[in-house]
Motif scaffolding. Structure first.
Motif, PDB file in Angstrom:
ATOM      1  N   TYR A  58      48.749  52.661  41.294  1.00  0.00           N
ATOM      2  CA  TYR A  58      48.150  51.949  39.967  1.00  0.00           C
ATOM      3  C   TYR A  58      49.151  50.562  39.645  1.00  0.00           C
ATOM      4  CZ  TYR A  58      47.955  55.945  36.563  1.00  0.00           C
ATOM      5  OH  TYR A  58      47.706  56.868  36.317  1.00  0.00           O
ATOM      6  N   HIS A  59      50.354  50.405  41.160  1.00  0.00           N
ATOM      7  CA  HIS A  59      50.227  48.765  40.576  1.00  0.00           C
ATOM      8  C   HIS A  59      49.935  47.956  41.850  1.00  0.00           C
ATOM      9  CE1 HIS A  59      54.140  46.108  40.944  1.00  0.00           C
ATOM     10  NE2 HIS A  59      52.601  44.938  40.406  1.00  0.00           N
ATOM     11  N   ARG A  60      50.010  48.458  43.144  1.00  0.00           N
ATOM     12  CA  ARG A  60      49.637  47.631  43.967  1.00  0.00           C
ATOM     13  C   ARG A  60      48.238  47.803  44.479  1.00  0.00           C
ATOM     14  NH1 ARG A  60      54.935  46.752  47.791  1.00  0.00           N
ATOM     15  NH2 ARG A  60      56.343  47.727  46.548  1.00  0.00           N
ATOM     16  N   ALA A  63      46.175  47.430  39.644  1.00  0.00           N
ATOM     17  CA  ALA A  63      46.217  46.131  39.313  1.00  0.00           C
ATOM     18  C   ALA A  63      46.361  44.608  40.346  1.00  0.00           C
ATOM     19  CB  ALA A  63      47.698  46.393  38.834  1.00  0.00           C
ATOM     20  N   HIS A  64      46.974  45.193  41.622  1.00  0.00           N
ATOM     21  CA  HIS A  64      46.261  43.829  42.512  1.00  0.00           C
ATOM     22  C   HIS A  64      46.136  43.863  43.454  1.00  0.00           C
ATOM     23  CE1 HIS A  64      49.831  42.043  39.499  1.00  0.00           C
ATOM     24  NE2 HIS A  64      51.262  43.041  39.816  1.00  0.00           N
ATOM     25  N   ARG A  65      44.931  44.890  43.914  1.00  0.00           N
ATOM     26  CA  ARG A  65      44.283  44.955  45.220  1.00  0.00           C
ATOM     27  C   ARG A  65      44.743  44.129  46.319  1.00  0.00           C
ATOM     28  NH1 ARG A  65      40.718  48.321  43.024  1.00  0.00           N
ATOM     29  NH2 ARG A  65      39.423  47.769  41.452  1.00  0.00           N
ATOM     30  N   ASP A  95      47.431  46.559  30.954  1.00  0.00           N
ATOM     31  CA  ASP A  95      49.280  46.095  30.068  1.00  0.00           C
ATOM     32  C   ASP A  95      49.695  45.694  31.750  1.00  0.00           C
ATOM     33  OD1 ASP A  95      48.980  46.589  28.067  1.00  0.00           O
ATOM     34  OD2 ASP A  95      49.802  48.767  28.844  1.00  0.00           O
ATOM     35  N   HIS A  96      49.708  45.836  33.017  1.00  0.00           N
ATOM     36  CA  HIS A  96      50.417  44.840  33.254  1.00  0.00           C
ATOM     37  C   HIS A  96      49.703  43.469  33.764  1.00  0.00           C
ATOM     38  CE1 HIS A  96      53.105  44.657  36.259  1.00  0.00           C
ATOM     39  NE2 HIS A  96      52.160  44.284  37.590  1.00  0.00           N
ATOM     40  N   ARG A  97      48.235  43.693  34.024  1.00  0.00           N
ATOM     41  CA  ARG A  97      47.982  42.147  34.300  1.00  0.00           C
ATOM     42  C   ARG A  97      48.138  41.438  33.118  1.00  0.00           C
ATOM     43  NH1 ARG A  97      41.772  43.382  36.584  1.00  0.00           N
ATOM     44  NH2 ARG A  97      42.638  44.404  38.268  1.00  0.00           N
ATOM     45  N   HIS A  99      50.699  41.153  32.043  1.00  0.00           N
ATOM     46  CA  HIS A  99      52.287  40.864  31.850  1.00  0.00           C
ATOM     47  C   HIS A  99      52.370  39.941  32.560  1.00  0.00           C
ATOM     48  CE1 HIS A  99      56.602  41.207  32.746  1.00  0.00           C
ATOM     49  NE2 HIS A  99      56.275  42.076  33.998  1.00  0.00           N
ATOM     50  N   HIS A 100      51.423  39.811  33.891  1.00  0.00           N
ATOM     51  CA  HIS A 100      51.675  38.874  34.945  1.00  0.00           C
ATOM     52  C   HIS A 100      50.979  37.781  34.084  1.00  0.00           C
ATOM     53  CE1 HIS A 100      52.984  40.707  38.877  1.00  0.00           C
ATOM     54  NE2 HIS A 100      52.721  41.845  38.412  1.00  0.00           N
ATOM     55  N   ARG A 101      49.953  37.817  33.166  1.00  0.00           N
ATOM     56  CA  ARG A 101      49.697  36.476  33.047  1.00  0.00           C
ATOM     57  C   ARG A 101      50.420  35.717  31.418  1.00  0.00           C
ATOM     58  NH1 ARG A 101      44.550  39.024  33.118  1.00  0.00           N
ATOM     59  NH2 ARG A 101      45.029  39.774  30.388  1.00  0.00           N
ATOM     60  N   PHE A 233      60.025  38.394  43.635  1.00  0.00           N
ATOM     61  CA  PHE A 233      59.010  37.831  44.589  1.00  0.00           C
ATOM     62  C   PHE A 233      57.627  38.244  43.736  1.00  0.00           C
ATOM     63  CE2 PHE A 233      56.161  39.406  48.317  1.00  0.00           C
ATOM     64  CZ  PHE A 233      56.162  38.231  48.745  1.00  0.00           C
ATOM     65  N   HIS A 234      57.472  39.377  43.684  1.00  0.00           N
ATOM     66  CA  HIS A 234      56.408  40.358  42.921  1.00  0.00           C
ATOM     67  C   HIS A 234      55.835  38.921  42.009  1.00  0.00           C
ATOM     68  CE1 HIS A 234      53.096  42.286  42.089  1.00  0.00           C
ATOM     69  NE2 HIS A 234      53.289  42.500  41.095  1.00  0.00           N
ATOM     70  N   HIS A 235      56.397  38.409  41.467  1.00  0.00           N
ATOM     71  CA  HIS A 235      55.437  37.567  40.530  1.00  0.00           C
ATOM     72  C   HIS A 235      55.430  36.285  41.196  1.00  0.00           C
ATOM     73  CE1 HIS A 235      55.619  39.086  35.906  1.00  0.00           C
ATOM     74  NE2 HIS A 235      56.687  40.640  36.490  1.00  0.00           N
TER      75      HIS A 235
HETATM   76 ZN   LIG Z   1      52.794  43.281  39.561  1.00  0.00          ZN
END
Ligand SMILES: [Zn+2]
Ligand SMILES: [Zn+2]
Length: 394
Positions: A58-60, A63-65, A95-97, A99-101, A233-235
């Protein structure tokens, strides 16, 4: 206070009843003498496979490709990620994208500024159901596997989360242990561990690369979340397939992606260059030091600045050299290897050496900055203020 019309009752009931069922089932399992060691092992295996379905899948991936992988792996990631009951991959990624935006803003679905429990869990209580897929995240919706998982989310998740562990544990005569321990208890524990990324990792830990947002690096949470605890780091570098960048950082998700790549089941692992990461870290340390220096007498600030500038100059020279060598190296990787093999090996050696020189200059700068920072803290607490050695004065 939550408005009743906004409450998402199926989610509320699921999230409040599942811990009760898990606890009651676990007590019954032990009290009735049904305990079986293999069921415990199964629960751990299920926790890792479903947890990694969320973190690597889901995440890496979705959501982030941050890497590419073949469809059977994508399917497994969707099936096991779904077994955490955190919504379909498509809903989760939207939701996660967001959250980052919109981190720490009103549009951040799990905005930590609304409180720890809001970020951890309560945001789900008022989460509206998602409408038609085509209008959001078209890159995800184009994937037939994502559409398939979204449409059959409930039966697929029930099957992997509960029926699968029941069927496996039935092999050693403990299907109810499979349901309560490897199913319900594993689900509740995993959910709260992964929820902790949105709550704990936004209020406890170090801001290593940026203090412009609330995300923090927290090694302890990384232990519980399959490596997702290095959240500052991730953000800063969300497209990197790693969260823990040092070899000793606990990041099983990163190791799993590397294993997939080693088996030729994944490729194009996106990795931010070391110098970019270190320069970002350095910029934040420099900013913090400048804040401390602002309160010091002028001659002290000038002394510290002169001390650090010469090393900083070396860092930038080393970074430039590294960039140049890296460009040459990548050009060579595209050439005929038979002809360029010797040159290629030499370029690789030079690149490693340049990286090591760059890391050494950064470490030198950091050590000086740390000492200066400590000195200023001592000077700040002493009423007499600072005195410099004669040769250090402006
Ligand atoms: Zn993320
Ligand atoms: Zn976050």
């Amino acid at each position: 206070m939550l408005e009743s019309k906004a409450l998402n009752w199926p989610t509320i009931l699921f999230l409040t009843l599942s811990p009760i069922v898990a606890l009651a089932g676990s007590i019954w399992w032990i009290a009735s003498g049904s305990f079986h060691f293999l069921t415990l092992l199964l629960a751990v295996a299920m926790a890792f496979s479903t947890g990694l379905g969320i973190t690597a899948g889901y995440h890496r991936y979705f959501a982030h490709r941050s890497f590419e992988t073949i469809w059977p792996v994508r399917l497994l990631l969707l099936l096991f990620g779904g077994a955490c009951f955190e919504g379909s991959a498509w809903e989760w990624c939207l939701d996660h994208r967001r959250h980052h935006r919109h981190i720490d803003e009103e549009n951040d679905p799990y905005n930590i500024k609304k409180g720890f429990w809001h970020a951890h869990l309560l945001w789900l209580f008022t989460r509206p159901a998602m409408d038609s897929g085509q209008r959001h995240a078209p890159d995800l919706w184009r994937d037939p596997l994502v559409r398939f998982q979204h449409r059959l989310y409930l039966p697929l998740s029930l099957a992997v989360s509960f029926i699968l562990p029941m069927a496996i544990a039935a092999l050693w005569g403990d299907p109810w242990g499979g349901l309560f321990i490897a199913g319900a208890l594993r689900l509740v524990v995993n959910q709260h561990f992964t929820f902790a990324i949105n709550s704990v990792c936004h209020c406890l830990g170090r801001q290593t690369y940026s203090d412009a947002h609330s995300a923090r690096d927290n090694w302890f949470t990384a232990l519980l979340t399959y490596g997702e605890g290095y959240h500052n780091f991730h953000h800063e570098f969300p497209g990197d397939y790693r969260n823990g960048i040092r070899f000793y950082h606990w990041d099983p998700t990163k190791w799993m992606i590397r294993c997939l790549a080693g088996l030729k089941l994944a490729g194009n692992l996106n990795r931010v260059q070391t110098e970019v990461i270190l320069l970002k870290k350095l910029a934040l340390q420099e900013k913090k030091l400048a804040e401390k220096l602002a309160g010091q007498p002028r001659h002290v600030a000038d002394f510290a600045d002169r001390l650090l500038q010469s090393t900083k100059h070396q860092i930038h020279r080393a970074a430039e050299k590294l960039k140049e060598l890296r460009a040459q190296y990548y050009t060579m990787t595209k050439q005929d290897h038979e002809l360029a093999r010797e040159k290629f090996r030499e370029a690789k050696r030079q690149l490693r050496q340049a990286l090591s020189e760059f890391q050494q200059t950064v470490a030198l700068w950091e050590s000086m900055a740390r000492r200066l920072s400590k000195l200023m803290e001592v000077a700040g607490s002493a009423s007499g203020g600072w005195t410099l050695p004669a040769e250090g004065r402006a």
